[in-house]
Design an enzyme around this catalytic site. Structure first.
Site, short mmCIF file in Angstrom:
data_model
loop_
_atom_site.label_atom_id
_atom_site.label_comp_id
_atom_site.label_asym_id
_atom_site.label_seq_id
_atom_site.Cartn_x
_atom_site.Cartn_y
_atom_site.Cartn_z
N ARG A 103 0.83 -1.20 0.00
CA ARG A 103 0.00 0.00 0.00
C ARG A 103 0.87 1.25 0.00
NH1 ARG A 103 -5.19 0.55 0.57
NH2 ARG A 103 -5.39 -1.63 1.22
N THR A 107 -0.76 7.70 -1.34
CA THR A 107 -2.06 7.58 -2.02
C THR A 107 -2.98 6.58 -1.33
OG1 THR A 107 -1.34 5.79 -3.49
CG2 THR A 107 -0.91 8.06 -4.20
N ASP A 199 -2.89 -11.51 12.75
CA ASP A 199 -2.25 -11.41 11.44
C ASP A 199 -1.90 -12.81 10.93
OD1 ASP A 199 0.08 -11.23 9.52
OD2 ASP A 199 -0.32 -9.08 9.79
N ASP A 202 1.86 -13.42 9.91
CA ASP A 202 2.75 -13.55 11.06
C ASP A 202 2.58 -14.91 11.74
OD1 ASP A 202 3.98 -11.11 10.78
OD2 ASP A 202 2.64 -10.06 12.16
#
Length: 208
Positions: A103, A107, A199, A202
């Protein structure tokens, strides 16, 4: 409009409960992700088209069936890798592509940093894998990048999904069916699925 398939099999519900537990080790998490993906693979491939072929048993010649349309598995890096082995054990002839996104901090849009797909992707049923469908931004972007390279028939397979992510993918890709092992309640203020499992990358790779 794309269809949403939420798994209702007792074994999947049992194993996802174990997957959620913070006490589950990396080894057990990987094994559970594999087992759940294997069970979900049966559902995600139940509409593969077949062609009739001749086969000879030890007794007689008869008619049988072979999968007509070939399959490609495309994990979204890195967590999607945790689902690939299950699908290739079901479909050993499937080709495997990879797509990686990050990402942009300015933006906030997903940017593709890696994409390697089978050269005949347009002829294949594509199964995109990602354990967690949270906001849906990365999944929707990955699907678009795959479409841009010619893929025409795509399904998204996730272990856990949030309503927000499902809506985002359906809005962006009304032709892509979504399979989730469990449909969770919501996203929290940090974009994590609740109750979720933390996560997935992870926990799969031990980088907590």
């Amino acid at each position: 409009m794309s269809k949403l398939f939420v798994m209702d099999h007792p074994l999947i519900k049992h194993k996802i409960t174990m997957l959620r537990s913070k006490e589950t080790s990396v080894k057990d998490f990987r094994e559970l992700a594999y087992e759940i993906s294997l069970l979900m693979g049966y559902e995600a491939t139940k509409d593969l088209t077949l062609e009739e072929i001749d086969v000879e048993t030890p007794l007689v010649k008869t008619k049988g069936y072979a999968i007509e349309k070939q399959v490609a598995i495309v994990p979204i890096l890195r967590a999607g890798l945790g689902m690939v082995d299950a699908f290739t054990s079901l479909i050993p002839a499937a080709k495997v592509g990879h797509i990686g996104l990050y990402r942009d901090h300015e933006t906030l849009q997903p940017v593709e940093y890696y994409c390697k797909l089978p050269t005949d992707i347009e002829k294949r049923q594509v199964l995109v894998t990602d354990p967690m469908l949270a906001t849906g931004g990365s999944a929707a972007a990955a699907i678009q990048f795959i479409k841009d390279r010619g893929a025409k028939k795509i399904k998204l397979v996730c272990l856990i999904g949030a309503p927000e992510g499902i809506k985002a993918v359906q809005d962006a890709h009304p032709d892509v069916d979504i399979y989730v092992g469990a449909l969770d309640e919501k996203l929290n203020e940090n974009g994590y699925i609740v109750p979720g499992l933390g996560d997935a990358g992870d926990r799969l790779f031990g980088t907590l």
